[in-house]
Design an enzyme around this catalytic site. Sequence first.
Site, short mmCIF file in Angstrom:
data_model
loop_
_atom_site.label_atom_id
_atom_site.label_comp_id
_atom_site.label_asym_id
_atom_site.label_seq_id
_atom_site.Cartn_x
_atom_site.Cartn_y
_atom_site.Cartn_z
N ARG A 115 0.82 -1.29 -0.22
CA ARG A 115 0.06 0.22 -0.11
C ARG A 115 0.87 1.36 0.02
O ARG A 115 1.85 1.09 1.06
CB ARG A 115 -0.95 0.05 1.41
CG ARG A 115 -1.84 1.22 1.19
CD ARG A 115 -2.74 1.02 2.49
NE ARG A 115 -1.95 1.91 3.55
CZ ARG A 115 -2.54 2.58 4.70
NH1 ARG A 115 -3.83 2.48 4.74
NH2 ARG A 115 -1.83 3.47 5.47
N TYR A 149 -2.58 11.59 6.30
CA TYR A 149 -3.14 10.18 6.96
C TYR A 149 -2.00 9.11 6.31
O TYR A 149 -1.75 9.33 5.07
CB TYR A 149 -4.34 9.87 6.39
CG TYR A 149 -4.74 8.30 6.43
CD1 TYR A 149 -5.07 7.93 7.62
CD2 TYR A 149 -4.31 7.63 5.26
CE1 TYR A 149 -5.03 6.48 8.10
CE2 TYR A 149 -4.63 6.25 5.43
CZ TYR A 149 -4.78 5.76 6.78
OH TYR A 149 -4.96 4.18 7.13
N ASP A 183 -5.10 3.92 0.24
CA ASP A 183 -5.91 4.01 0.87
C ASP A 183 -6.57 5.64 0.68
O ASP A 183 -5.53 6.49 1.21
CB ASP A 183 -5.81 3.77 2.49
CG ASP A 183 -6.87 3.92 3.20
OD1 ASP A 183 -8.12 4.35 2.91
OD2 ASP A 183 -6.83 3.35 4.54
N HIS A 218 -8.92 7.19 2.46
CA HIS A 218 -9.55 7.31 3.61
C HIS A 218 -10.64 8.23 3.67
O HIS A 218 -11.01 9.33 4.30
CB HIS A 218 -8.41 8.00 4.76
CG HIS A 218 -8.60 7.38 6.04
ND1 HIS A 218 -9.03 7.99 7.12
CD2 HIS A 218 -8.02 6.19 6.43
CE1 HIS A 218 -8.62 7.22 8.23
NE2 HIS A 218 -8.19 6.04 7.98
N GLU A 260 -8.79 1.94 -1.89
CA GLU A 260 -9.55 1.89 -0.71
C GLU A 260 -10.10 3.03 -0.03
O GLU A 260 -9.64 4.16 -0.06
CB GLU A 260 -8.38 1.51 0.21
CG GLU A 260 -9.08 1.31 1.86
CD GLU A 260 -8.00 0.71 2.95
OE1 GLU A 260 -7.14 0.15 2.49
OE2 GLU A 260 -8.13 1.13 3.99
N GLU A 281 -14.02 -0.83 6.30
CA GLU A 281 -13.39 -1.15 7.73
C GLU A 281 -14.14 -0.41 8.99
O GLU A 281 -13.70 -0.99 9.91
CB GLU A 281 -11.84 -0.52 7.58
CG GLU A 281 -11.76 0.92 7.59
CD GLU A 281 -10.41 1.28 7.42
OE1 GLU A 281 -9.77 0.73 6.76
OE2 GLU A 281 -10.02 2.30 8.18
N ARG A 289 -13.65 -4.89 3.34
CA ARG A 289 -12.77 -4.81 4.41
C ARG A 289 -13.04 -4.85 6.17
O ARG A 289 -12.41 -4.43 6.92
CB ARG A 289 -11.85 -3.59 4.35
CG ARG A 289 -11.16 -3.68 3.03
CD ARG A 289 -10.34 -2.43 2.76
NE ARG A 289 -9.68 -1.87 3.57
CZ ARG A 289 -8.71 -2.28 4.63
NH1 ARG A 289 -8.18 -3.45 3.99
NH2 ARG A 289 -8.38 -1.39 5.40
N GLU A 316 -4.66 -7.07 5.48
CA GLU A 316 -3.73 -5.70 5.53
C GLU A 316 -2.67 -6.16 6.62
O GLU A 316 -3.31 -6.78 7.64
CB GLU A 316 -4.57 -4.73 6.04
CG GLU A 316 -3.64 -3.30 6.29
CD GLU A 316 -4.81 -2.10 6.49
OE1 GLU A 316 -5.66 -2.27 7.16
OE2 GLU A 316 -4.14 -0.74 6.36
N TRP A 336 -12.07 12.53 8.21
CA TRP A 336 -10.84 12.15 8.69
C TRP A 336 -10.15 10.75 7.85
O TRP A 336 -10.76 9.74 7.45
CB TRP A 336 -10.41 12.18 10.06
CG TRP A 336 -9.09 11.96 10.05
CD1 TRP A 336 -7.97 12.55 9.91
CD2 TRP A 336 -8.59 10.33 10.63
NE1 TRP A 336 -6.67 11.93 10.07
CE2 TRP A 336 -7.16 10.81 10.63
CE3 TRP A 336 -9.05 9.20 11.06
CZ2 TRP A 336 -6.15 9.49 10.90
CZ3 TRP A 336 -8.08 8.16 11.42
CH2 TRP A 336 -6.77 8.29 11.29
O1 EZ4 Z 1 -7.18 4.98 10.01
O2 EZ4 Z 1 -7.59 2.09 11.82
O3 EZ4 Z 1 -6.69 0.93 6.35
N1 EZ4 Z 1 -6.34 1.61 7.45
C1 EZ4 Z 1 -6.84 2.51 8.16
C2 EZ4 Z 1 -6.46 2.71 9.47
C3 EZ4 Z 1 -7.45 3.60 10.18
C4 EZ4 Z 1 -7.36 3.18 11.74
C5 EZ4 Z 1 -8.45 4.17 12.34
O4 EZ4 Z 1 -8.58 3.69 13.71
O5 EZ4 Z 1 -7.57 3.27 7.55
O6 EZ4 Z 1 -5.18 3.35 9.67
CO CO Z 2 -8.29 2.38 5.63
#
Ligand code: EZ4
Ligand code: CO
Length: 405
Positions: free
Chosen positions: A147, A159, A212, A214, A238, A264, A285, A341, A405
Amino acid sequence: MKIKDIKIFVSCPGRNFVTVKVITEDGVYGLGDATVNGREMAVVTYLEEHVVPCLIGRDAHDIEDIWHYLYRGVYWRRGPITMAAIAAIDMALWDIKGKVAGLPLYQLLGGKSRTGVTVYAHANGETISDTLDKVAECIEQGFKVVRLQCAVPGLTETYGVLGDKKDYFELQGNRPLPPEQTWSTSKYFNMVEDLFEQARARFGYEIEFTHDVHSRLTPIESAKLGKMLEKYNLLFLEDPSIAENQENYKLIRHHTTTPLALGETYNTLWDCKDLLQNQLIDYIRVAATHAGGITAMKRIADFASVFNVKTAPHGAPDLSPICFVAHMHLNISTPNFGIQEYVGMGNEETLKIFKHEMYLENGMIYVSDKPGLGIEFDEVAAEEYVYKRSYLPVSRLEDGTLWHW
Ligand code: EZ4
Ligand code: CO
């Protein structure tokens, strides 16, 4: 096999973990993970006040009945706190069942569907070349999937990019209030294509990449990103957008063939039912701790298989090693498992508390044949690491608007 006692432990070996131990009258016990990052004590209270008293005296073998008792049996269904509590109890009961049967959990789930569990590693960097150097290290270590996350020029924090703070474990205790970060979609777009263009130029197309987002993009921006990255052949993209409205993904899907991975933060099958049955994603996920345990994970995976969706369980360090080992048993047995992961098995302190025999070799993880989950929790060692209140960051746009976030 009556349940005699249920103990809840909160420890902070660098970050907080909520651990559940279900003990039977026969002395057999099972372990479960109930950690919800930044909301740990809410789960502890839920368990202590509302779950534990109802389970004493029940048969530890009745996994399905107890699951439904805690889910269907209450008026207030679902949500991360409830489902983490159910998950921890469920894991512990499967652990007990495996110990009583004398079989590793994966045998109870149907046996091995593969020889080992393929994992993907993280490469995080302050610059593109820094990220690519990390990719090279991952390849050297034997990982076949990586990743890629890179800091966004012009933003102070991004992030997944931890700079010299190195691992997520050290970060948590230092956040007594939520830190704030800034997000800019246009600045991100100025970086992200270069990252993958240079990654392919340097490493070719043998290695697989993921990324990712996010949930920072709107659906149409996600569509644009997916299209932009098609030629770099990602294994998956992701969390490009939030899918509280699962319909969002129709729009993204109609524009791009970049595979999509999501889930997730999902707590039940209902959070992803439309995404799955409309084949709007390629990888689901969900994590055992946050989606209702092993029982629920198996059900979600089976439902996903009907629609050609594979599993790719969340593997962040805020899931305790108990969740990780539960994932290993699921991953090795689930026919439609995709990838796991992986960010390491835990720091030194964590491994003093959680003792297991999983090992990594050539980008794959192997689970032990010990009965049940195959993990031990050292209660005495755990006492040394007391809970510290800690938060995840929040995100704002450059004009101060609160963002995902
Ligand atoms: O930000 O689990 O793919 N992984 C992620 C993680 C999340 C954290 C938040 O608690 O997106 O790093
Ligand atoms: Co993630």
